[in-house]
Design an enzyme around this catalytic site. Structure first.
Site, short mmCIF file in Angstrom:
data_model
loop_
_atom_site.label_atom_id
_atom_site.label_comp_id
_atom_site.label_asym_id
_atom_site.label_seq_id
_atom_site.Cartn_x
_atom_site.Cartn_y
_atom_site.Cartn_z
CG HIS A 1 -1.83 1.15 1.33
ND1 HIS A 1 -3.16 1.09 0.98
CD2 HIS A 1 -1.62 2.43 1.74
CE1 HIS A 1 -3.72 2.26 1.18
NE2 HIS A 1 -2.80 3.11 1.64
CD GLU A 2 1.61 3.90 3.52
OE1 GLU A 2 2.05 4.92 2.97
OE2 GLU A 2 0.47 3.83 4.03
CG HIS B 1 0.19 5.86 -1.04
ND1 HIS B 1 -0.90 6.24 -1.79
CD2 HIS B 1 -0.32 5.33 0.12
CE1 HIS B 1 -2.02 5.97 -1.12
NE2 HIS B 1 -1.68 5.41 0.04
#
Length: 209
Positions: A26-27, A30
């Protein structure tokens, strides 16, 4: 009620690895999208990595164990590097939940494959893997749906700010210092669960059957 330590350890062994992987991806998503759009901040801080220790927020992992909702250490993003800051921030914000959706679908596909292999490989060998993949589906759906809530600092708020007119987006951003308090209030009053749990359950059933 007696505390079952062995049951807790079995649960952690099944759930923690897919949770750490889901939070990491997820990170990373980003940071990667921000980097491709011109912002080197995450790359310079070593956050474009699959090493979970770079992304781990111990409180977020503990919250998942206790409340079944968790988070990682947010990747820093500097919109001043972007050509179109409002649009590009929206894309960066969408990248995390989108990555979790891809992981959920991939985990479900592997789980179905392993179940189909039960006639070839003894199921007691496959069962832990299937359980971990099923946990991965639930966790990734949870992260995608939870992060789409439009309350700062969640990704959904940045998506909403990317869609609002600039003046309205700046006004909405002023809620960020109060976002965590708002989320806690909504969580403990049951509003968040009431809103997102039907979506999570439906998506989980759709993918796993």
């Amino acid at each position: 009620m007696d505390f079952d330590f062995n049951a807790l350890m079995r649960q952690l062994i099944i759930q923690v690895p897919p949770l750490l992987f889901a939070l990491t991806v997820h990170e990373l998503a980003h940071g990667y999208v921000a980097w491709r759009l011109g912002d080197p901040t995450a790359k310079n801080l070593g956050r474009l990595t699959l090493n979970p220790l770079k992304h781990l927020d111990p409180l977020g992992v503990l919250a998942f164990i206790i409340m079944k909702i968790g988070w990682a250490k947010p990747v820093p993003v500097n919109p001043r590097y972007f050509r179109q800051p409002q649009r590009d921030m929206l894309l960066v914000a969408l990248a995390g939940p989108a990555a979790n959706v891809v992981l959920a679908v991939g985990s479900a596909a592997l789980a179905h494959l392993f179940v189909a292999l039960r006639f070839v490989v003894p199921f007691f060998i496959l069962q832990p893997l299937v359980a971990m993949l099923a946990a991965s589906v639930w966790i990734n759906i949870m992260l995608a749906v939870f992060n789409c809530i439009p309350i700062p600092p969640l990704d959904g708020s940045k998506v909403l700010m990317g869609l609002l007119p600039p003046d309205a987006a700046r006004g909405y951003a002023k809620l960020e210092p109060f976002g965590f308090i708002i989320l806690l209030a909504l969580f403990y009053t049951g509003v968040i669960g009431w809103v997102i749990m039907p979506i999570i359950r439906f998506s989980n059933t759709l993918l796993l059957g």
